[in-house]
Design an enzyme around this catalytic site. Structure first.
Site, PDB file in Angstrom:
ATOM      1  N   ASN A   7     -43.947   4.504  11.333  1.00 35.60           N
ATOM      2  CA  ASN A   7     -45.521   4.294  11.894  1.00 35.60           C
ATOM      3  C   ASN A   7     -45.384   3.585  13.026  1.00 35.60           C
ATOM      4  O   ASN A   7     -45.626   2.120  12.728  1.00 35.60           O
ATOM      5  CB  ASN A   7     -46.514   4.113  10.767  1.00 35.60           C
ATOM      6  CG  ASN A   7     -47.621   4.104  11.202  1.00 35.60           C
ATOM      7  OD1 ASN A   7     -47.852   4.424  12.389  1.00 35.60           O
ATOM      8  ND2 ASN A   7     -48.713   3.665  10.168  1.00 35.60           N
ATOM      9  N   ARG A  93     -45.124   9.243  11.380  1.00 38.98           N
ATOM     10  CA  ARG A  93     -46.527   9.536  11.233  1.00 38.98           C
ATOM     11  C   ARG A  93     -47.155   9.550  12.718  1.00 38.98           C
ATOM     12  O   ARG A  93     -46.789   8.694  13.649  1.00 38.98           O
ATOM     13  CB  ARG A  93     -47.315   8.264  10.741  1.00 38.98           C
ATOM     14  CG  ARG A  93     -48.891   8.384  10.650  1.00 38.98           C
ATOM     15  CD  ARG A  93     -49.504   7.127  10.921  1.00 38.98           C
ATOM     16  NE  ARG A  93     -51.097   7.334  10.949  1.00 38.98           N
ATOM     17  CZ  ARG A  93     -51.907   6.271  11.311  1.00 38.98           C
ATOM     18  NH1 ARG A  93     -51.378   5.106  11.759  1.00 38.98           N
ATOM     19  NH2 ARG A  93     -53.059   6.560  11.306  1.00 38.98           N
ATOM     20  N   HIS A 182     -57.052  10.263   9.035  1.00 41.54           N
ATOM     21  CA  HIS A 182     -56.854   9.824   7.590  1.00 41.54           C
ATOM     22  C   HIS A 182     -56.406  11.073   6.827  1.00 41.54           C
ATOM     23  O   HIS A 182     -56.313  11.044   5.619  1.00 41.54           O
ATOM     24  CB  HIS A 182     -57.972   9.286   7.090  1.00 41.54           C
ATOM     25  CG  HIS A 182     -58.481   8.025   7.796  1.00 41.54           C
ATOM     26  ND1 HIS A 182     -59.856   7.731   7.752  1.00 41.54           N
ATOM     27  CD2 HIS A 182     -57.831   6.847   8.311  1.00 41.54           C
ATOM     28  CE1 HIS A 182     -60.047   6.497   8.486  1.00 41.54           C
ATOM     29  NE2 HIS A 182     -58.940   5.966   8.457  1.00 41.54           N
ATOM     30  N   LEU A 210     -62.206   4.380   2.487  1.00 39.17           N
ATOM     31  CA  LEU A 210     -63.237   3.437   3.237  1.00 39.17           C
ATOM     32  C   LEU A 210     -62.453   2.091   3.445  1.00 39.17           C
ATOM     33  O   LEU A 210     -62.190   1.295   2.519  1.00 39.17           O
ATOM     34  CB  LEU A 210     -64.317   2.798   2.322  1.00 39.17           C
ATOM     35  CG  LEU A 210     -65.285   4.308   1.485  1.00 39.17           C
ATOM     36  CD1 LEU A 210     -66.183   3.803   0.601  1.00 39.17           C
ATOM     37  CD2 LEU A 210     -65.685   4.977   2.765  1.00 39.17           C
ATOM     38  N   GLY A 211     -62.068   1.877   4.694  1.00 42.85           N
ATOM     39  CA  GLY A 211     -61.366   0.701   4.895  1.00 42.85           C
ATOM     40  C   GLY A 211     -61.772   0.145   6.260  1.00 42.85           C
ATOM     41  O   GLY A 211     -62.893   0.382   6.705  1.00 42.85           O
ATOM     42  N   ARG A 242     -66.349   0.276  14.691  1.00 40.70           N
ATOM     43  CA  ARG A 242     -66.971   1.498  15.223  1.00 40.70           C
ATOM     44  C   ARG A 242     -68.380   1.913  14.846  1.00 40.70           C
ATOM     45  O   ARG A 242     -68.510   1.729  13.900  1.00 40.70           O
ATOM     46  CB  ARG A 242     -65.926   2.515  15.176  1.00 40.70           C
ATOM     47  CG  ARG A 242     -64.327   2.257  15.878  1.00 40.70           C
ATOM     48  CD  ARG A 242     -63.562   3.722  15.151  1.00 40.70           C
ATOM     49  NE  ARG A 242     -62.248   2.966  15.058  1.00 40.70           N
ATOM     50  CZ  ARG A 242     -61.474   3.407  14.188  1.00 40.70           C
ATOM     51  NH1 ARG A 242     -61.523   4.699  13.849  1.00 40.70           N
ATOM     52  NH2 ARG A 242     -60.510   2.812  13.470  1.00 40.70           N
ATOM     53  N   GLU A 385     -49.958   6.327   2.032  1.00 43.85           N
ATOM     54  CA  GLU A 385     -49.737   7.360   3.244  1.00 43.85           C
ATOM     55  C   GLU A 385     -48.206   7.559   3.401  1.00 43.85           C
ATOM     56  O   GLU A 385     -47.530   8.424   3.633  1.00 43.85           O
ATOM     57  CB  GLU A 385     -50.450   7.016   4.366  1.00 43.85           C
ATOM     58  CG  GLU A 385     -51.895   7.369   4.256  1.00 43.85           C
ATOM     59  CD  GLU A 385     -52.703   6.442   5.120  1.00 43.85           C
ATOM     60  OE1 GLU A 385     -53.121   7.010   6.214  1.00 43.85           O
ATOM     61  OE2 GLU A 385     -52.963   5.302   4.940  1.00 43.85           O
TER      62      GLU A 385
END
Ligand code: AMP
Length: 399
Positions: A7, A93, A182, A210-211, A242, A385
């Site tokens: 990643n 990724r 995600h 939720l992170g 954000r 992931e």
């Protein structure tokens, strides 16, 4: 079968080497390279069952970083394999697959061209992701490279869900539409939820990632049919920094009122908003929970707003799915904060959601936290992931 999962960020690189002889995979080593191309670049490498090794040395680019990782994977002291030829494939990724990718795929020149075409949609991520692929191609010629896209899982959204009500020409000409992110996490936890529901063929699941970045997805029979993030990861829930959904007229109003240029508004909406902007405390939910418990009113407000917003999205997706078998909480906050889960579920009582306080207090495990009377099961499922990328890579290699 050994699979390396990579990643790449703009100046970082995370990796895990898996033995995928079993579906659940075994991590042989994992690590992180930081500050690539900057002063102070370093590798933190952790072989399974051993302490972390830290190597500090200049690393000019991703190619040098990956070369160092490979050297350490076969190093007599901290390595876990004897030869790089033991790696059967590399899973990468990739953040944005745009309109091009509805699934993971083996890298070809066409795949790389399509990733480049998405540079404008993810300027911070896609160029770095591609650098990772090209570095591995150079260092491991002949080893299959596989791409796994954050957007791919949401490709099954119907057009009515992914369109914006702008003039149609911008969808046709500029590919402006909702893509969602995600996806690898939503796919992993929804697959686990289907297993936890006993392998139900027809299922309606709402997944809440939720992170620091947060999104909700509606998953019908294992396929994504709607999600809260959009063309970019700015839409939907508000997050660490954000702003999520706002009236877009705010942008033009701020430009005029505060005499701010477009890039300054972009900075405000991406880096200075969210729970950080509201609380003024931190973008980290743990700090905000602590401040709220100490009586900080703005921290309390940030949490109240966040829980309300998540609950509203769950309600929206309950309608989109025509009901729900399960709601899943995952990622940093979703997996770890019992108070946030309880506050969100409290607002879902009207849907017949009931959670068990004791089960909700458990941490770090896959668990059904709903009470026997709950009309919808509520699961906490730690996301993985990297394992999902390794599984997709193995599946493609097996084919
Ligand atoms: P992620 O982006 O998935 O790594 O999640 C990071 C977010 O999860 C940060 O805002 C953390 O504060 C939050 N988080 C992690 N552990 C906890 C916890 N025990 N309680 C509340 N929030 C947590």
């Amino acid at each position: 079968m050994k699979i390396l999962v990579i990643n790449c960020g703009s100046s970082s690189l995370k990796y895990q080497l898996y033995n995928m002889d079993e579906k659940t995979g075994v991590v042989l080593a994992k690590g992180l390279v930081e500050r690539i191309g900057m002063e102070g670049s370093n590798l933190q490498h952790t072989p399974e069952g051993k302490d972390k090794f830290v190597f500090e040395q200049p690393l000019a680019d991703h190619s040098e970083a990956i070369k160092l990782v490979m050297d350490k994977l076969i190093d007599p002291e901290c390595g876990v394999i004897s030869d790089l030829s033991q790696i059967n494939g590399v899973g990468h990724r990739i953040v944005h697959g745009g309109k091009y990718f509805s699934d993971s795929c083996i890298v070809t020149e066409e795949v790389k061209d399509a990733i480049k075409k998405c540079f404008d949609l993810a300027p911070l991520h896609n160029p770095a992701n591609l650098m990772g692929i090209e570095a591995c191609e150079k260092l491991m010629p002949g080893v299959p490279q596989i791409t796994v896209f954050d957007t791919a899982f949401h490709h099954s959204m119907p057009q009515k869900a992914f369109m914006y009500a702008l003039p149609y020409e911008y969808y046709e000409k500029d590919d402006i539409r909702k893509y969602g992110f995600h996806g690898t996490s939503h796919k992993y936890v929804s697959m686990r939820a289907i297993d936890m529901l006993g392998g139900k063929k027809e299922s309606k699941i709402i997944t809440c990632h939720l992170g620091n970045g947060s999104s909700v997805a509606a998953v019908k029979d294992g396929k994504g049919i709607d999600t809260s993030m959009g063309l970019t990861p700015l839409e939907g829930l508000f997050m660490g920094t954000r702003c999520g959904d706002i009236d877009l007229a705010v942008v033009f109003y701020l430009m005029k009122k505060e005499k701010l240029p477009a890039h300054a508004i972009d900075q405000i909406m991406n880096k200075e908003s969210g729970v950080y902007g509201i609380s003024g405390v931190s973008s980290d939910f743990r700090d905000i929970e602590t401040a709220a418990n100490e009586g900080n009113e703005r921290a309390k407000l940030a949490l109240d707003m966040f829980h309300y917003k998540v609950a509203k999205y769950i309600g929206e997706y309950f309608i989109a799915l025509g009901g729900a078998d399960a709601i899943v909480f995952t990622a940093g906050l979703g997996e770890n904060s019992k108070t946030s889960r309880a506050a969100i579920c409290e607002q879902l009582k009207c849907l017949g959601v009931e959670i068990d306080e004791e089960k909700n207090s458990k941490r770090g495990e896959e668990i059904d936290i709903s009470s026997p009377n709950s009309k919808i099961r509520v699961f906490v499922i730690p996301t993985n992931e990297e394992l999902m990328i390794a599984q997709d890579t193995k599946e493609l290699l097996d084919k």
